[in-house]
Design an enzyme around this catalytic site. Structure first.
Site, PDB file in Angstrom:
ATOM      1  N   GLY A 170       0.833  -1.203   0.000  1.00  0.00           N
ATOM      2  CA  GLY A 170       0.000   0.000   0.000  1.00  0.00           C
ATOM      3  C   GLY A 170       0.861   1.244   0.000  1.00  0.00           C
ATOM      4  O   GLY A 170       1.961   1.268  -0.550  1.00  0.00           O
ATOM      5  N   CYS A 171       0.392   2.282   0.650  1.00  0.00           N
ATOM      6  CA  CYS A 171       1.097   3.556   0.703  1.00  0.00           C
ATOM      7  C   CYS A 171       2.491   3.388   1.287  1.00  0.00           C
ATOM      8  O   CYS A 171       2.649   2.888   2.396  1.00  0.00           O
ATOM      9  CB  CYS A 171       0.286   4.540   1.549  1.00  0.00           C
ATOM     10  N   PHE A 172       3.503   3.831   0.549  1.00  0.00           N
ATOM     11  CA  PHE A 172       4.866   3.642   1.053  1.00  0.00           C
ATOM     12  C   PHE A 172       5.164   4.487   2.281  1.00  0.00           C
ATOM     13  O   PHE A 172       6.050   4.156   3.070  1.00  0.00           O
ATOM     14  CB  PHE A 172       5.928   3.841  -0.023  1.00  0.00           C
TER      15      PHE A 172
END
Length: 220
Positions: free
Chosen positions: A38-40
């Site tokens: 997902g979002c880094f």
């Protein structure tokens, strides 16, 4: 990236997450693993707190160099995933220990091509392996989690060979620590770090003491 994310994995107690049956040897010298969950921003915020992790860099993997930039990757059409390149000292933290936190805290590995409200192949769950040994250990651990029914749904994490890692733009690096009051960080990253502290306190860097849940601030 949207500001709401339900992560069932955050409700899974550490005791339900087994130690990996297979692992890599504790060799001398720094090693690396490239993970997508997902979002880094959020995956970086969790893994950078672990003792033995020397550096975490946000970036992109799985696509071509000419489209390895945030605006292009966010279209979901480039083949890239948002990833973190995790550099670690295997004498202090094992590859298996990193996988255990990745699968239990950093993201929900049962969500296909999304994490919560972040949807698209760029948010897929993946391990970009560099060696056959890395691939073998990850495959073994996924089977182990599925066999133990740690999650009610099967793990959908893909294993993809790492062709190249493309660092993300500078303002994405160490984003959570530099932007603790950003709404997405407060809503999504901070609860994951809190779960890491609650469940894996013995795995944290000595100087890392916690997250203020009222503000989302990292406290060192």
């Amino acid at each position: 990236m949207t500001s709401s994310c339900s992560i069932p994995g955050l409700n899974v107690a550490r005791s339900r997450f087994p130690e990996p049956e297979q692992d890599l040897p504790a060799e001398e010298g720094e090693r690396r693993v490239v993970l997508a969950g997902g979002c880094f921003w959020c995956v970086e915020a969790v893994l950078i707190a672990m003792d033995g992790v020397t550096r975490v860099e946000s970036g992109y993997a799985g696509g071509l160099p000419e489209t390895a930039n945030y605006d292009a990757v966010c279209t979901g059409t480039t083949g890239h995933a948002e990833v973190v390149s995790v550099h670690y000292d295997p004498a202090r933290v094992s590859f298996g220990a990193l996988l255990r936190v990745f699968f239990s805290v950093a993201h929900d590995p049962t969500q296909l091509n999304r994490q919560g409200n972040d949807r698209g192949t760029q948010y897929r769950s993946a391990v970009f392996y560099e060696t056959a040994e890395q691939k073998r250990v990850v495959e073994s651990y996924i089977r182990q989690l599925d066999d133990a029914r740690v999650y009610s749904d099967p793990v959908v994490t893909s294993l993809e060979p790492l062709e190249a890692f493309y660092p993300a733009e500078g303002h994405h690096q160490n984003f959570a620590a530099r932007n603790p009051h950003q709404p997405y960080i407060m809503a999504v990253a901070a609860p994951k770090v809190e779960k890491l502290i609650d469940g894996f306190g013995d795995r944290l860097k000595p100087e890392y003491t916690g997250v203020d849940s009222s503000s989302g601030d990292n406290i060192a």
